[in-house]
Design a protein around this motif. Sequence first.
Motif, short mmCIF file in Angstrom:
data_model
loop_
_atom_site.label_atom_id
_atom_site.label_comp_id
_atom_site.label_asym_id
_atom_site.label_seq_id
_atom_site.Cartn_x
_atom_site.Cartn_y
_atom_site.Cartn_z
N VAL A 285 22.54 -21.22 10.90
CA VAL A 285 21.38 -21.68 10.13
C VAL A 285 20.35 -20.55 10.08
O VAL A 285 20.00 -19.97 11.11
N THR A 286 19.89 -20.23 8.89
CA THR A 286 18.95 -19.14 8.68
C THR A 286 17.53 -19.52 9.09
O THR A 286 17.11 -20.66 8.90
N VAL A 287 16.80 -18.55 9.64
CA VAL A 287 15.38 -18.72 9.92
C VAL A 287 14.61 -18.22 8.70
O VAL A 287 14.71 -17.05 8.33
N ALA A 288 13.85 -19.11 8.08
CA ALA A 288 13.05 -18.74 6.91
C ALA A 288 11.59 -19.09 7.17
O ALA A 288 11.28 -20.06 7.86
N SER A 289 10.70 -18.27 6.61
CA SER A 289 9.28 -18.55 6.76
C SER A 289 8.55 -18.14 5.49
O SER A 289 9.17 -17.71 4.52
N ALA A 290 7.24 -18.29 5.51
CA ALA A 290 6.46 -18.05 4.30
C ALA A 290 5.15 -17.36 4.64
O ALA A 290 4.65 -17.46 5.76
N LEU A 291 4.61 -16.65 3.65
CA LEU A 291 3.29 -16.04 3.82
C LEU A 291 2.49 -16.18 2.54
O LEU A 291 3.04 -16.41 1.46
N ASP A 292 1.17 -16.02 2.69
CA ASP A 292 0.23 -16.32 1.62
C ASP A 292 0.51 -17.71 1.06
O ASP A 292 0.65 -17.92 -0.15
N PHE A 293 0.56 -18.66 1.98
CA PHE A 293 1.01 -20.02 1.69
C PHE A 293 0.55 -20.91 2.84
O PHE A 293 0.53 -20.46 3.98
N PRO A 294 0.11 -22.15 2.60
CA PRO A 294 0.18 -22.90 1.36
C PRO A 294 -0.94 -22.61 0.35
O PRO A 294 -0.82 -22.98 -0.80
N THR A 295 -2.04 -21.98 0.79
CA THR A 295 -3.03 -21.54 -0.18
C THR A 295 -2.58 -20.20 -0.71
O THR A 295 -2.57 -19.21 0.02
N VAL A 296 -2.19 -20.15 -1.96
CA VAL A 296 -1.51 -18.98 -2.53
C VAL A 296 -2.49 -18.00 -3.14
O VAL A 296 -3.47 -18.39 -3.78
N GLY A 297 -2.22 -16.72 -2.93
CA GLY A 297 -2.98 -15.67 -3.60
C GLY A 297 -4.30 -15.31 -2.94
O GLY A 297 -5.18 -14.77 -3.60
N VAL A 298 -4.42 -15.57 -1.64
CA VAL A 298 -5.69 -15.28 -0.96
C VAL A 298 -5.59 -14.08 -0.01
O VAL A 298 -6.61 -13.56 0.41
N MET A 299 -4.39 -13.64 0.32
CA MET A 299 -4.23 -12.51 1.24
C MET A 299 -4.31 -11.18 0.50
O MET A 299 -3.98 -11.09 -0.68
N THR A 300 -4.72 -10.13 1.21
CA THR A 300 -4.65 -8.79 0.64
C THR A 300 -3.21 -8.31 0.64
O THR A 300 -2.37 -8.79 1.41
N SER A 301 -2.91 -7.36 -0.21
CA SER A 301 -1.56 -6.82 -0.25
C SER A 301 -1.19 -6.13 1.05
O SER A 301 -0.06 -6.25 1.54
N ARG A 302 -2.13 -5.41 1.66
CA ARG A 302 -1.86 -4.77 2.95
C ARG A 302 -1.61 -5.81 4.02
O ARG A 302 -0.73 -5.65 4.88
N GLY A 303 -2.38 -6.89 3.97
CA GLY A 303 -2.18 -7.95 4.93
C GLY A 303 -0.82 -8.61 4.77
O GLY A 303 -0.14 -8.91 5.75
N LYS A 304 -0.40 -8.84 3.54
CA LYS A 304 0.91 -9.42 3.28
C LYS A 304 2.02 -8.53 3.81
O LYS A 304 2.98 -9.00 4.45
N ALA A 305 1.93 -7.25 3.51
CA ALA A 305 2.98 -6.32 3.94
C ALA A 305 3.09 -6.28 5.46
O ALA A 305 4.19 -6.29 6.02
N ALA A 306 1.93 -6.25 6.13
CA ALA A 306 1.94 -6.22 7.59
C ALA A 306 2.48 -7.52 8.17
O ALA A 306 3.27 -7.51 9.13
N GLU A 307 2.09 -8.65 7.59
CA GLU A 307 2.57 -9.94 8.07
C GLU A 307 4.07 -10.08 7.82
O GLU A 307 4.80 -10.62 8.67
N ALA A 308 4.55 -9.58 6.69
CA ALA A 308 5.99 -9.64 6.41
C ALA A 308 6.78 -8.88 7.46
O ALA A 308 7.81 -9.35 7.94
N ARG A 309 6.29 -7.70 7.83
CA ARG A 309 6.98 -6.93 8.88
C ARG A 309 6.97 -7.69 10.20
O ARG A 309 7.98 -7.75 10.92
N ALA A 310 5.83 -8.29 10.53
CA ALA A 310 5.72 -9.02 11.79
C ALA A 310 6.65 -10.23 11.81
O ALA A 310 7.31 -10.51 12.83
N ILE A 311 6.72 -10.95 10.70
CA ILE A 311 7.60 -12.13 10.63
C ILE A 311 9.05 -11.71 10.76
O ILE A 311 9.83 -12.34 11.49
N ALA A 312 9.43 -10.64 10.07
CA ALA A 312 10.81 -10.17 10.13
C ALA A 312 11.15 -9.69 11.54
O ALA A 312 12.24 -9.97 12.06
N GLU A 313 10.24 -8.98 12.17
CA GLU A 313 10.49 -8.50 13.53
C GLU A 313 10.60 -9.65 14.52
O GLU A 313 11.34 -9.57 15.51
#
Length: 232
Positions: A64-92
Amino acid sequence: MAGTDHSDPASLAPYIQHTAISAGMTRDDLVAHCEEAVRYGFNAAMIPASWAGLAADVLRGTGVTVASALDFPTVGVMTSRGKAAEARAIAEAGAEQIDMGVQVGWLRSGMEKEFREDIAGVVAAGVPVKVMLELPLLTEDERERAVELAMDAGAAYLKNASSGSVEVANPESIAYLAARVRDGVRVKASGGIKTLEQARALLDAGASLLGTSSGVAIVTSGRDGGQARTDY
């Protein structure tokens, strides 16, 4: 998916990303959710990013795959740098897929380069990214551009919407996306998927995955008394 036999409700389990996104989720809730995903043979457990590490531990070796989300459930409020950093953290932490909100306002303002780069920054984390396009908020021209820009940025999946509050997933939106995806890009349906009939119709329209908190009720056709926990 179109052409596949979905007569047995249990046969839908491999297409369902079992969703529980709640600010009040406890450790016991998370473990129970992951164990439920294993029990029913769901494609993934979609869980809050803060629990990605524990979910990875619980689901290791289960398929079973582990899936998650970012800039959600309120969409479009994060900075692009923040999203990129959070994506790396979630993946790690162990997430194998990420669903992301997009900057609808940027697209509607003609900021196409920024819109694409926002997605590309998340894709750079190195795991498949599913892009929530929020189709009902866009004009026809904006929809076409959103689809193309998301794929240019490296999206693995296109999603019709982030939740049922934006759009209840419907065959028309899914067929729209399925007709436009390039080779290797797939479609995930999301938002208010609560019944077996809905799920079948969305798969027949071209969805490869379904995001829903009603997965148990769908695959048991209500026999287990499964209830939706959220609107996702």
